[in-house]
Design an enzyme around this catalytic site. Structure first.
Site, mmCIF file in Angstrom:
data_model
loop_
_atom_site.group_PDB
_atom_site.id
_atom_site.type_symbol
_atom_site.label_atom_id
_atom_site.label_comp_id
_atom_site.label_asym_id
_atom_site.label_seq_id
_atom_site.Cartn_x
_atom_site.Cartn_y
_atom_site.Cartn_z
ATOM 1 N N GLU A 128 16.027 41.067 36.048
ATOM 2 C CA GLU A 128 16.958 41.396 34.955
ATOM 3 C C GLU A 128 18.397 41.013 35.301
ATOM 4 O O GLU A 128 18.717 40.714 36.459
ATOM 5 C CB GLU A 128 16.880 42.892 34.649
ATOM 6 C CG GLU A 128 17.137 43.763 35.860
ATOM 7 C CD GLU A 128 17.982 44.968 35.565
ATOM 8 O OE1 GLU A 128 18.940 44.854 34.778
ATOM 9 O OE2 GLU A 128 17.695 46.028 36.155
ATOM 10 N N LYS A 150 17.092 55.876 38.471
ATOM 11 C CA LYS A 150 18.383 56.024 39.162
ATOM 12 C C LYS A 150 18.712 57.486 39.472
ATOM 13 O O LYS A 150 18.452 58.377 38.677
ATOM 14 C CB LYS A 150 19.472 55.366 38.343
ATOM 15 C CG LYS A 150 19.432 53.830 38.542
ATOM 16 C CD LYS A 150 20.603 53.147 37.934
ATOM 17 C CE LYS A 150 20.378 52.912 36.486
ATOM 18 N NZ LYS A 150 19.459 51.840 36.154
#
Ligand code: PSU
Ligand code: MN
Length: 303
Positions: free
Chosen positions: A26, A160
């Protein structure tokens, strides 16, 4: 037929036509996750890691309103260094194409695009998920919905650390997304190696993992599979240290009214400063390590 808006790098086209293993990468982590010029180095080293394992690397991003599958060095440089690169998820990607912007694709959009052209593997750092305080702000990443809607084999170091990891873990189960790992009993916490949440299966062997993925494909399972790969030990940071940085940076985000798609990049960059770049070093190491593992699994899967 594929849209004319999708431009496939000849190297990737060749790999697609000859059924060679391909790993998607990405671009949001390049444009909005890491500072310049480290972001360029990480982008290049991730490609190198994938290629060394025998797979082709297709970094995905948007240049002048075209979706590029397999960004070249110049295009990576543009997305890494320009100030006005948009962060596109599913809600704003078509607008970005319509107005011919430069844009970086998140986990959600990268999965969406890669699966349209038949790429099966994808490597990232940490996925988005359910944010802390989601009871009030309803901030839940489209990464989760896109993982649930496309079958992609995704390697990450968990979600995350700034997120509500328990809620994220539970949401994955709700969406029917297998949470397996390579060499750990627990879901990792991105900058740290272990959360309390157990994986559905800890694979210790890449052959076995690749064979399991073949079965997932054979039964036409609807969702993605998450394959967790913890941050290399040397870079793992103590959870309690991180907790304090997260609390401080969320406070600052509230004061500065940072919300929506700007929140994750803001928190990551604040925490890099608070940690004197310890989190940045961990982030860099885990991204490259994940690219390498994904290349190896996709190569095995292809045999
Ligand atoms: N992994 C990283 N750094 C990042 C990201 C992933 O190591 O910056 C990006 C991914 O593109 C992911 C996005 O989709 O952060 C999540 O953003 P949000 O929380 O706004 O959905
Ligand atoms: Mn969000």
């Amino acid at each position: 037929m594929l849209s004319k808006k999708i431009k496939i790098n000849p190297k990737i086209q060749e790999a697609l036509e000859n059924n060679k293993p391909i790993v998607a990468l990405e671009s949001t982590l390049i444009s909005h996750g890491l500072p310049y010029p480290e972001n360029i180095k990480v982008a290049k080293e991730s490609i190198k890691a994938v290629e060394e394992s025998g797979s082709a690397a297709a970094t995905i991003g948007i240049i002048n309103g075209d979706i590029i599958i397999g960004l070249n060095e110049n295009e990576i440089e543009v997305l890494a260094s320009s100030k006005n690169v948009e962060k596109v998820s599913l809600h704003n990607i078509a607008l970005s194409l319509f107005y011919k912007h430069n844009a970086a694709t998140t986990v959600a959009t990268t999965i969406n695009i890669a699966s349209k052209i038949g790429i099966k593997f994808f490597a990232t750092g940490g996925i988005g998920g359910v944010h802390l305080g989601s009871e009030d702000n309803s901030d839940i990443s489209a990464d989760l919905t896109e993982l649930s809607r496309n079958r992609m084999f995704v390697v990450s170091s968990g979600a995350k650390s700034i997120l509500d990891l328990e809620k994220t873990y539970e949401r994955l189960e709700t969406y029917g997304i297998p949470r397996v790992s390579y060499n750990s009993d627990y879901m990792p916490g991105f900058w740290y190696d272990e959360t309390p949440y157990t994986v559905d299966k800890n694979f210790k062997n890449i052959d076995e993992l690749a064979n399991y993925l073949k079965l997932v494909e054979e039964i036409n399972h609807n969702s993605s599979v998450l394959i967790f790969n913890k941050v290399p030990k040397k870079y793992s940071i103590e959870k309690n240290l991180i907790k304090n940085w997260i609390i401080a940076s969320i406070e600052k985000a509230k004061k500065n009214l940072v919300r929506g798609k700007d929140l994750t990049p803001f928190l990551i960059s604040e925490i890099n400063t608070l940690s004197k770049n310890k989190t940045l070093e961990a982030n860099k190491a885990l991204i490259i390590n994940n690219a390498l593992l994904t290349g190896k699994i996709s190569k095995k899967f292809n045999c």
